[in-house]
Structure formats: structure tokens, C-alpha cells
Design a protein around this motif. Structure first.
Motif, PDB file in Angstrom:
ATOM      1  N   ASN A   1       0.820  -1.210   0.000  1.00 20.61           N
ATOM      2  CA  ASN A   1       0.000   0.000   0.000  1.00 20.61           C
ATOM      3  C   ASN A   1       0.856   1.262   0.000  1.00 20.61           C
ATOM      4  O   ASN A   1       0.534   2.245  -0.669  1.00 20.61           O
ATOM      5  CB  ASN A   1      -0.932   0.015   1.214  1.00 20.61           C
TER       6      ASN A   1
ATOM      7  N   GLN B   1      -4.860  -9.203   3.111  1.00 24.43           N
ATOM      8  CA  GLN B   1      -4.441  -8.009   2.375  1.00 24.43           C
ATOM      9  C   GLN B   1      -5.414  -6.884   2.688  1.00 24.43           C
ATOM     10  O   GLN B   1      -6.640  -7.090   2.678  1.00 24.43           O
ATOM     11  CB  GLN B   1      -4.423  -8.264   0.867  1.00 24.43           C
ATOM     12  N   SER B   2      -4.880  -5.696   2.927  1.00 21.86           N
ATOM     13  CA  SER B   2      -5.750  -4.592   3.328  1.00 21.86           C
ATOM     14  C   SER B   2      -6.698  -4.168   2.210  1.00 21.86           C
ATOM     15  O   SER B   2      -7.789  -3.664   2.474  1.00 21.86           O
ATOM     16  CB  SER B   2      -4.903  -3.400   3.782  1.00 21.86           C
ATOM     17  N   ARG B   3      -6.324  -4.390   0.962  1.00 23.73           N
ATOM     18  CA  ARG B   3      -7.242  -4.083  -0.141  1.00 23.73           C
ATOM     19  C   ARG B   3      -8.522  -4.915  -0.038  1.00 23.73           C
ATOM     20  O   ARG B   3      -9.609  -4.461  -0.409  1.00 23.73           O
ATOM     21  CB  ARG B   3      -6.557  -4.351  -1.477  1.00 23.73           C
TER      22      ARG B   3
ATOM     23  N   MET C   1      -7.153   4.837   1.083  1.00 23.66           N
ATOM     24  CA  MET C   1      -7.749   3.716   0.381  1.00 23.66           C
ATOM     25  C   MET C   1      -9.263   3.867   0.225  1.00 23.66           C
ATOM     26  O   MET C   1      -9.840   3.500  -0.799  1.00 23.66           O
ATOM     27  CB  MET C   1      -7.431   2.409   1.135  1.00 23.66           C
TER      28      MET C   1
ATOM     29  N   LEU D   1     -11.281  -3.458   2.138  1.00 28.14           N
ATOM     30  CA  LEU D   1     -12.129  -2.489   1.458  1.00 28.14           C
ATOM     31  C   LEU D   1     -13.196  -3.189   0.621  1.00 28.14           C
ATOM     32  O   LEU D   1     -14.365  -2.783   0.619  1.00 28.14           O
ATOM     33  CB  LEU D   1     -11.258  -1.593   0.577  1.00 28.14           C
TER      34      LEU D   1
ATOM     35  N   VAL E   1      -9.388   0.713   7.712  1.00 30.90           N
ATOM     36  CA  VAL E   1      -8.553   0.921   6.526  1.00 30.90           C
ATOM     37  C   VAL E   1      -7.974   2.333   6.536  1.00 30.90           C
ATOM     38  O   VAL E   1      -8.386   3.177   7.335  1.00 30.90           O
ATOM     39  CB  VAL E   1      -9.370   0.706   5.233  1.00 30.90           C
TER      40      VAL E   1
ATOM     41  N   GLU F   1       2.105   1.796  -3.508  1.00 31.45           N
ATOM     42  CA  GLU F   1       1.086   2.333  -4.405  1.00 31.45           C
ATOM     43  C   GLU F   1       0.758   3.785  -4.096  1.00 31.45           C
ATOM     44  O   GLU F   1       0.626   4.622  -5.000  1.00 31.45           O
ATOM     45  CB  GLU F   1      -0.188   1.488  -4.315  1.00 31.45           C
ATOM     46  N   GLN F   2       0.635   4.087  -2.814  1.00 32.36           N
ATOM     47  CA  GLN F   2       0.195   5.424  -2.427  1.00 32.36           C
ATOM     48  C   GLN F   2       1.271   6.485  -2.590  1.00 32.36           C
ATOM     49  O   GLN F   2       0.999   7.579  -3.113  1.00 32.36           O
ATOM     50  CB  GLN F   2      -0.264   5.419  -0.960  1.00 32.36           C
TER      51      GLN F   2
END
Length: 314
Positions: A116, A239-241, A260, A244, A256, A119-120
């Protein structure tokens, strides 16, 4: 005339001679006299004359014909000048290439980073930097567990500031972070109210299993009070995705990052709860061992990160 073999011997011997004497000789040969050469080198004619005389003594051969008005090369001097011109030219090219490598670094930099965070924050920075330094190469390894970057042969890592050891040099990158609690309107409409972290015991909470095997506990803070809650629910993801995704599908509450969930909150697909219990906290940093040698490419990237931090619009 000196024999060719003797000239070659002179040239081979020149490799062990003082560079200052060789430079003085070549300057006099190129400019045709000691006065002109002295202006180019910023030395007195007398100093150049002594340097050339010293070179002749070392080589045991006369390099110049001298008169009160004129200086010209002997045959051994001419051959030596020709070879030195080529050699000094090669040295100049080597130095110029080195300067170009320093100004346009091309080394490989390996970075270990949470997916993350990559990506961020990290990837947008890398894309901007690589446009400025197109010869640079990067390898990004994304994984949830915190690793020893030296043992893993990584040049640096990117993690939450609070996770980085004080023995590391850390450079903040990106904005402050914020974890929030969200759920879909459909779930919240049919669930008990959420007024405090203690109310989470009444709810389905989508849980995250960490790389080490433990279930992540949700952290809250309000007016100096810290609360850590162990949640429960019917769904565990790694996975934190996926947290969501589950929240959007109405599976329950999810913990989260605001980054995200921002789009889903903006368009009404998710709603935030416990907002007063989830303040921002220091964000990500790039870190590396304090005593590690820093190459030109890595140093250029660190300078870029520092300048980006001071000027977020750059």
C-alpha cells in the motif's frame, strides 16, 4: 637521431614519472615555449623550466632544443609529446565519463516496501524521479512483513515512521496517514449504532491477519486516551485491499486507511464511523542503515526526496 627502441623505452618509463613534470613538458611542447605555457598553467617560466629539466634528468635524454629566442622538440621529445597527448586525452575522456555518471547516475536501487505504501507514495515519487534520471534503475519488493533490509540486500525500505528503528536514517515521504473505520450504508442501516470503540463488540468486523500470523488489533485515540480493541467477525483476509472490498459488499466494519477509502466515501458507497477516535498520525518514511555507503544514484534519489518534502508541488 635516437633509435626507435630507445624512444619506446623512454615512453614506457614515463608511466612512473611525476605527473607535474609530464604536464609541464606537454604544455611547453604544445605552446612552443616556456612563457606561453606558463600563462596556460599559471606557473612561472622558471618553474616550468626546472620541471622539464628534472624530467630530462630522469629520462636521461634531451627533450628540447633551446636557444635564447626559440624552443623546439628533439626527436625523442616529439615522440614523447605525441604519446602523452593521446594519453592525456584518454585521461580527460575518463574523467568526463565519470562526471557524467555522477550527474546521470545509473546504478540499481533495491527497495523493500509495504504494497500500500508503494502504491500510495513510493511509486509516484519513483516515476517523477526516473523522468529526471532515466538511466537509474529500481527494483521494488512489496511485502507486508518488516524485514532486515541489510540482510535482504536492499538499499532502503519504506514503512510507517513508527515502525522504523532509531538506528536508521529516515526521510519522511508523503502526507500524514490516518486509519479510519468504515462500512457500507446497507450494513450500518441494519446494525447497532457505533458511538465508541467498545461498541465494536456488537458488530461484524472484517479482520486482517498479519504476516506474522496475528490478527491486527484496531487502534484508537481521543483526547490523550489510547484504546486498542480486539475485534471479531466471520471474515479474515491477509491483504488490506480485501478489507475495502468486503466493506463495500456489506460484510461489516473495516479498519482501513483514509487514502484507500477516500473515493468510496466521496461517492457514498462507504460511511465513516468513530471519526473523533481516529486522528492522523506521522506517515511513511524511506529509511536506510546509518553507516551504509551511499552511491551516487542513491544519493541523488535521497536529495530528490528531501526536495520533494520541502516542496510538495515540485
Amino acid at each position: 637521431m635516437v633509435k626507435l627502441a630507445h624512444n619506446d623505452e623512454i615512453i614506457r618509463t614515463a608511466g612512473s614519472l611525476p605527473p607535474g613534470e609530464l604536464a609541464a613538458f606537454l604544455a611547453v611542447a604544445e605552446h612552443g615555449g616556456f612563457r606561453a605555457a606558463s600563462r596556460m598553467l599559471g606557473q612561472t617560466p622558471s618553474a616550468l623550466s626546472h620541471a622539464v629539466a628534472g624530467l630530462e634528468r630522469r629520462l636521461k635524454v634531451k627533450l628540447f632544443h633551446r636557444s635564447t629566442r626559440h624552443v623546439s622538440l628533439t626527436e625523442p621529445g616529439r615522440r614523447l609529446a605525441e604519446r602523452l597527448t593521446l594519453a592525456f586525452s584518454e585521461i580527460g575522456l575518463a574523467v568526463e565519463e565519470l562526471r557524467e555518471q555522477v550527474s546521470k547516475p545509473s546504478e540499481l536501487v533495491r527497495i523493500n516496501c509495504d504494497s500500500n505504501a508503494a502504491e500510495q507514495v513510493l511509486m509516484p515519487l519513483l516515476m517523477r524521479f526516473m523522468k529526471l534520471q532515466p538511466a537509474m534503475r529500481f527494483e521494488v519488493k512489496s511485502e507486508g512483513r518488516l524485514v532486515d533490509i541489510a540482510e535482504g540486500a536492499f538499499d532502503c525500505g519504506v514503512r510507517a515512521t513508527e515502525l522504523v528503528s532509531g538506528e536508521m536514517i529516515a526521510i519522511p515521504i508523503g502526507p500524514d496517514q490516518q486509519h479510519i473505520v468504515v462500512a457500507s450504508p446497507a450494513y450500518l442501516n441494519d446494525a447497532p449504532p457505533v458511538g465508541s470503540p467498545l461498541d465494536l463488540a456488537l458488530h461484524q468486523c472484517v479482520q486482517l491477519r498479519m504476516a506474522g500470523g496475528s490478527i491486527y488489533r484496531w487502534e484508537f485515540q481521543r483526547r490523550g486516551e489510547d484504546v486498542v480493541v480486539s475485534t471479531s467477525g466471520n471474515l479474515v483476509v491477509d491483504q488490506s485491499r480485501l478489507l475495502l472490498v468486503a466493506a463495500l459488499d456489506g460484510c461489516g466494519l473495516a479498519y482501513v486507511t483514509r487514502w484507500m477509502a477516500a473515493d468510496a466515501i466521496a461517492d457514498g458507497r462507504l460511511r465513516q464511523v468513530l471519526a473523533e477516535w481516529t486522528p492522523p498520525y506521522p506517515g511513511l518514511c524511506l529509511y536506510y542503515p546509518r553507516h551504509r555507503h551511499i552511491g551516487a544514484g542513491m544519493r541523488a534519489f535521497l536529495d530528490f526526496l528531501r526536495s520533494s518534502r520541502s516542496d510538495p508541488t515540485s
